[in-house]
Each structure stands twice: as C-alpha cells, then as structure tokens.
Design a protein around this motif. Structure first.
Motif, short mmCIF file in Angstrom:
data_model
loop_
_atom_site.label_atom_id
_atom_site.label_comp_id
_atom_site.label_asym_id
_atom_site.label_seq_id
_atom_site.Cartn_x
_atom_site.Cartn_y
_atom_site.Cartn_z
N TYR A 1 -5.95 6.45 -0.94
CA TYR A 1 -4.58 6.57 -1.44
C TYR A 1 -4.46 7.67 -2.49
O TYR A 1 -3.46 8.38 -2.53
CB TYR A 1 -4.10 5.23 -2.01
N ASP B 1 0.82 -1.20 0.00
CA ASP B 1 0.00 0.00 0.00
C ASP B 1 0.86 1.26 0.00
O ASP B 1 0.53 2.24 -0.68
CB ASP B 1 -0.94 -0.01 1.20
N ILE C 1 0.91 4.19 -2.91
CA ILE C 1 0.83 5.64 -2.69
C ILE C 1 2.03 6.34 -3.31
O ILE C 1 1.88 7.37 -4.00
CB ILE C 1 0.74 5.95 -1.18
N LYS D 1 -10.10 2.23 -1.53
CA LYS D 1 -8.65 2.36 -1.62
C LYS D 1 -8.21 3.51 -2.52
O LYS D 1 -7.37 4.32 -2.12
CB LYS D 1 -8.02 1.04 -2.08
#
Length: 373
Positions: A98, A69, A73, A94
């Motif tokens: 993000y 994750d 980003i 998500k």
C-alpha cells in the motif's frame, strides 16, 4: 535537504528493526518521517530521540477488507502528498504494497520496497493448501505484482525470496537487490558469558505455527524425558495472523512444564541467560533474533529453509535441521546437552560470523546508498 518517508505497520518495529538506520539517516542530514498506525507517547518520544518525525496513518495490519484497504491507500496518498518526500521506503507486506502504491499515486520521485520475508501465503503448510489459502495467495501475488512494478528498487534479505519473486513475475530482476539481513549493532549486542548450567534453550518470535513453536514444544518433551533439568524458554506475544497460536495452547505447554513463557518482554536479558538459540521456522527473511543471538555468542539451531539457512554454517556455529521435524530438532538439542563444550566453541563461531555478515553499520551503508541513489 533530502526528505524520506518510512512506512511501517508497527511503531515498535520502526524502533526495533529500523532504529539504527533512522538514526544514521538523521545524523547524515536526511529529514526522516516515520509513518505508523499505532503510536503512543513512548514510541513517539523514542522516534524523536533518533531524529525522526512520527506521522500517524490508518492501517489494519492483518486480513484483507477491500473497503478498509482502499481507504488506507487513499489516506496514505493524502499524507504523502502533504509531506512531499523525495523517497518512500516501505517494508512488511501491507505497508510495502500500500505504501509503494500510494507513493506512486502521490507522485513521490523515488520508491523503495523491502521484502523482509515471503510471508504467510508463501510458506508451505506441509500439505496441499486449501482453497482459501490459494485464493489469498492469488490476491497477494496480484498486489505484489502491481506494487513492486511501481518501485524503483526492491530489496530482498535472502536469495531464495529474490529468485522466487523474479520467477513468478512479481519483481523485475533489474530492480531487485540482495541485502542479506538488516544487521545488528555489535556494540549494543556484546558477547555474554556462555551458560551451560542448566542447559537453556531459547526461542524468540511471534507466536505463530510458522515459527516452529509446535515442534519446539514437542522437542522439549522428548529432551525433558531424558534430562528434566533442561530449560526451554519461549519469548513472544500472541498474534492475530492466520497462523497464530491461541493462549490455551501455549498455556497448556506451560502447565505441562515443557516451556517457560514470560510473554513479550525485552530479549537481551533472556538471551544472556540462554545457552542455545533455537528458531525452527518454516521460512524467514533473515531473522533479526538469530543475528542478535549470534552477536551475543550463542550457538543456533534452525531449519534448512529460506532465510534461516543464511545464519548457520552447519556444524560450525550450530545445526540445521529439517522444518517440521521435532525428532531432528530434539536430536540437535541433545548434542549440546550431552556435550556442553559445544556451547562455547560454536558460540564463539557465531560471534565471528555476526561480525563478518551482520554488522549493522556496513549494512546500513549499503541500504542508504540504495535509498538515496
């Protein structure tokens, strides 16, 4: 020229849920870039035909892996710095979290997040949630709080979600606006002649427990015990979400003769052959499938929960039933089986409500103003 980047978790969702918005923005002179992690040749061509530029990025749609994750980003930050858009618009859990964080880190001047639904961790499981679900909810709330705090505007589809996010301190009231559904193209989704013989019920959605599919199968069993000719159709594909059903369970219902399951196929031809649309979900944003059913003149049976209750005026264009109540769901279905004339009258009411509440042209105008203000 204003430049806008849309961050999504599925290329096909950009087409299905944002296609008309993308087209309208491009026609108005906005340069639209659409970020998705799973483009193929057909989705790239379809986005280009709408006037947008497809852009690849990496994202694991489900699950939480801190290393992956953070990498997602970081990758988004690099892409957004290169694209240098004036606005970033992110939707679905998500990408919303993000994408908004990455846009802030990349220095994008304006950031708009859309909460399409509270999602799995906010949907009641019908009992006390286990420690894993509680821990996941804590983590997701923390991410929401950080990301939405860096958005200039947070768009909600239903008032229950907006109220809950504000009360939990996840979104600021001053930044939060209510859209009321993403809308449907009333010219593309025209009224189809009503179908009453055989009586056919249709559910469209990802194959998740939270969509009420277990209750749909149970209600089908009750109705078929009295009226074996009634059809129950389920459209949708398997999903890796924690609430996803597995293939053997769905196939068991098919083998029992309860449900027909064509899989993940185009919705419109099946909607035209259905009598009544059914969505016994535990919670939604405002479901597009229900808006499409209303536009085609189909009555709706759905649950009296956030997001779903916005689509039905009980007794006018369908019925509201309690969530997780297969008996109540079967009872609502039997009203149509026993009185097929309701399909015609309630279907006409659905179309009228769609024209008043869910005309995508009017909704896109409102959303565009929030994006570009």
């Amino acid at each position: 020229m204003t430049s806008l980047a849309i961050v999504s978790h599925h290329a096909v969702d950009l087409l299905r849920f944002r296609g008309s918005l993308i087209r309208d923005l491009a026609v108005s002179g906005v340069r639209v870039r659409c970020l998705a992690p799973d483009y193929d040749a057909s989705t790239r061509a379809a986005l280009a035909a709408l006037g947008a530029e497809p852009v690849d990025y990496r994202l694991q749609r489900t699950g939480m892996n801190p290393v992956r994750d953070l990498a997602a980003i970081a990758g988004l930050v690099r892409i957004l710095r290169r694209l240098a858009p004036d606005v970033v618009f992110a939707f679905s859990t998500k990408p919303m979290v993000y994408g908004t964080l990455a846009a802030w880190l990349a220095g994008v001047p304006r950031r708009v997040a859309m909460v399409e639904g509270a999602g799995y961790v906010f949907t009641s499981s019908g009992g006390r949630p286990g420690w894993r679900r509680r821990a996941l909810r804590f983590a997701v709330e923390a991410l929401y709080r950080v990301a939405l705090g860096r958005a200039h505007r947070v768009v909600f589809l239903n008032p229950d979600d907006r109220r809950e996010f504000i009360e939990r301190g996840l979104a600021a009231s001053a930044k939060s606006v209510l859209l009321g559904g993403i809308g449907v193209d009333l010219q593309a989704w025209r009224v189809a002649p009503p179908v009453t013989e055989p009586m056919s019920f249709l559910l469209v959605g990802r194959l998740l427990r939270e969509k009420g599919i277990v209750e749909y199968a149970a209600a089908a069993r009750r109705v078929k015990a009295r009226h074996p000719q009634v059809r129950f159709i389920l459209l949708g594909g398997l999903d890796s979400n924690p609430g996803g059903l597995d293939r053997p369970q769905v196939q068991a219902w098919v083998d029992e003769g309860l449900l027909e399951w064509p899989g993940h196929v185009p919705v419109q031809p099946w909607m035209a052959r259905a009598s009544v649309f059914v969505l016994p979900s535990y919670r939604e944003g405002v479901p597009l499938s229900t808006q499409e059913a209303m536009a085609m003149g189909r009555p709706v049976i759905t649950t009296d929960v956030p997001g779903c209750r916005e689509t039905v005026q009980d007794g006018l264009n369908g019925y509201l039933v309690p969530a997780r109540d297969a008996d109540a769901l079967a009872g609502a279905m039997l009203r149509f089986v026993d009185d097929p004339g309701r399909v015609v009258s309630m279907g006409s009411a659905s179309r009228r409500l769609a024209e008043i509440c869910f005309d995508v042209r009017k909704i896109n105008q409102k959303l565009t103003a929030w994006l570009l203000a």
